[in-house]
Design an enzyme around this catalytic site. Structure first.
Site, short mmCIF file in Angstrom:
data_model
loop_
_atom_site.label_atom_id
_atom_site.label_comp_id
_atom_site.label_asym_id
_atom_site.label_seq_id
_atom_site.Cartn_x
_atom_site.Cartn_y
_atom_site.Cartn_z
N LYS A 186 0.84 -1.26 0.08
CA LYS A 186 0.00 -0.01 -0.03
C LYS A 186 0.80 1.29 -0.12
CE LYS A 186 -4.03 -2.02 0.17
NZ LYS A 186 -3.82 -3.54 0.06
C1 LIG Z 1 -5.41 -4.25 0.79
C2 LIG Z 1 -6.84 -4.02 0.87
C3 LIG Z 1 -7.57 -4.78 1.71
C4 LIG Z 1 -7.03 -5.47 2.93
O1 LIG Z 1 -5.84 -5.05 3.58
P1 LIG Z 1 -4.93 -6.01 4.34
O2 LIG Z 1 -4.05 -4.96 5.19
O3 LIG Z 1 -4.20 -6.56 3.21
O4 LIG Z 1 -5.60 -7.02 5.12
C5 LIG Z 1 -8.72 -4.53 1.99
N1 LIG Z 1 -9.62 -3.62 0.75
C6 LIG Z 1 -8.87 -3.21 -0.05
C7 LIG Z 1 -9.58 -2.32 -1.22
C8 LIG Z 1 -7.61 -3.51 -0.35
O5 LIG Z 1 -6.70 -3.21 -1.25
#
Ligand SMILES: *Cc1c(COP(=O)(O)O)cnc(C)c1O
Length: 398
Positions: A186
């Site tokens: 992210k």
């Molecule tokens: C990455 C992501 C998640 C989940 O996040 P994690 O930290 O990997 O559990 C949820 N929703 C979206 C749209 C994402 O891109």
């Protein structure tokens, strides 16, 4: 998009503070921690960045979505409306609570189509979960109006959109509760981590207790704390929070780089008349973490996607064939493969997945390609990449 691309001294310093004190946990151990409260400091930074009264850090974005729903009282048998184009985490977070995910079509924003949401509301609907995919947003005014008129919660998954805004409000701060992920890929990373954001004090208090076994966090003796209700462990560690603390301070720098790279590629692709771009609602400002565009049809999008791969244009996704992000390939969820028994109510509630027509979503996702905008590229590399992409697309279309 990934913060891990720009990673160095500041992250190391924050982590070393934690290692030097030896307190890896975010709660308690006041005497040992040399005044280091990395999770608390990161929450304060995020409150400011996200212009929200309350922020609760948790262990992941998936946990954040589930905790947001639980904190507002969504549970067994409740229906939660969510988009066909998202990440499997949306579905998982709803299932964890024994609630029922109700998938509906997206529109040209690549987010929830308001008419599809309206049409899916039943007496069992409790919440609408809007997912701000690939750095931009759905038609938020229309969705807010529908939620208000039908007395539904609006949960905003902004895991992929930190730094974007709508009418000057940070994405993730618009719904009743917002969710963020700080996993490794992210824009801001903690390694693993997430956050629940809200202006509602009661929801925040619920999230705070629920994510730490129901501990009420009153006083500074963990052994003497009360437990007003059932909770679980979705805590973030001080080590993870320390990394995020260094990263979040660099968010404006990250967004500026993304915008610069995004605009170079977009202006090159704009020269091709058959290429169109996702709609960004008026008043919206993307985070520029992805450039999402449409080709004329499935065939041209498939060919472009293949040619990108063969010619070293990496990090571009044709989600039509992707089994993480789009309903079409979610066989394990459509057929409800679960390790343990699922309630009859949820099973019955999901039968629609076998037959529901998602051709409106198919029409957008089949033609869409979304390219990650990286932070580590040089300007020269971006220019070469943009020209290469335009050349490949023109060749496929000719
Ligand atoms: C990455 C992501 C998640 C989940 O996040 P994690 O930290 O990997 O559990 C949820 N929703 C979206 C749209 C994402 O891109």
């Amino acid at each position: 998009m990934p913060g891990f691309e720009l990673f160095g001294e500041q992250e190391r310093k924050e982590v070393n503070d934690v290692l030097d004190s030896g307190v890896l946990m975010r709660y308690g151990f006041d005497g040992m921690r040399n005044g280091h409260w990395k999770a608390k400091e990161l929450e304060a930074e995020l409150q400011n960045t996200l212009q929200s009264n309350h922020v609760q850090l948790v262990s992941s974005g998936t946990a954040a979505v589930s905790i947001a729903l639980a904190s507002a009282g969504v549970g067994a048998g409740d229906e939660v409306i969510m988009p066909t184009f998202t990440f499997v985490a949306s579905f998982e977070a709803i299932m964890m609570l024994g609630a029922i995910p109700v998938l509906v079509d997206i529109d040209d924003t690549l987010g929830l189509a308001p008419e599809a949401v309206q049409a899916a509301i039943t007496p069992k609907t409790k919440a609408v979960m809007v997912v701000q995919m690939c750095g931009s947003m759905a038609k938020m005014d229309a969705l807010q109006n529908i939620c208000k008129a039908n007395n539904l919660l609006l949960i905003e998954d902004a895991c992929q959109a930190i730094g974007g805004t709508y009418k000057n409000k940070p994405l993730g701060s618009i719904g009743d509760l917002g969710c963020f992920s700080f996993d490794f890929v992210k824009t801001i990373t903690c390694g693993e981590g997430g956050a629940v954001v809200t202006n509602n004090k009661a929801y925040y208090t619920n999230a705070d207790h629920y994510s730490d076994h129901g501990h009420d966090h009153v006083g500074n003796d963990r052994g003497a704390e009360g437990h007003p209700f059932l909770g679980y462990n979705f805590r973030i560690s001080e080590l993870h929070a320390a990394v995020g603390l260094a990263q979040v301070k660099r968010l404006p720098e990250f967004i500026e780089i993304q915008m610069k790279h995004f605009n170079i590629i977009k202006s090159e692709l704009s020269k091709i008349p058959e290429v169109t771009f996702r709609t960004v609602p008026q008043g919206g400002e993307e985070s520029y973490g992805f450039l999402s565009f449409f080709l004329p049809d499935l065939e041209s999008a498939t060919k472009v996607s293949e040619a990108f791969k063969q010619n070293g244009v990496d990090a571009c996704f044709h989600y039509y064939n992707n089994n993480w992000h789009y309903i079409r390939k979610w066989e394990h969820l459509k057929n409800l493969k679960s390790l343990y028994p699922i309630s009859k109510e949820v099973k019955d509630g999901l039968k629609y997945l076998q037959t529901k027509d998602f051709s409106q979503s198919d029409n957008y996702i089949a033609r869409n390609i979304s390219c990650l905008i990286k932070l580590s590229w040089t300007e020269e590399e971006v220019k070469i990449r943009a020209q290469k992409m335009a050349k490949i697309i023109s060749e496929v279309l000719s």
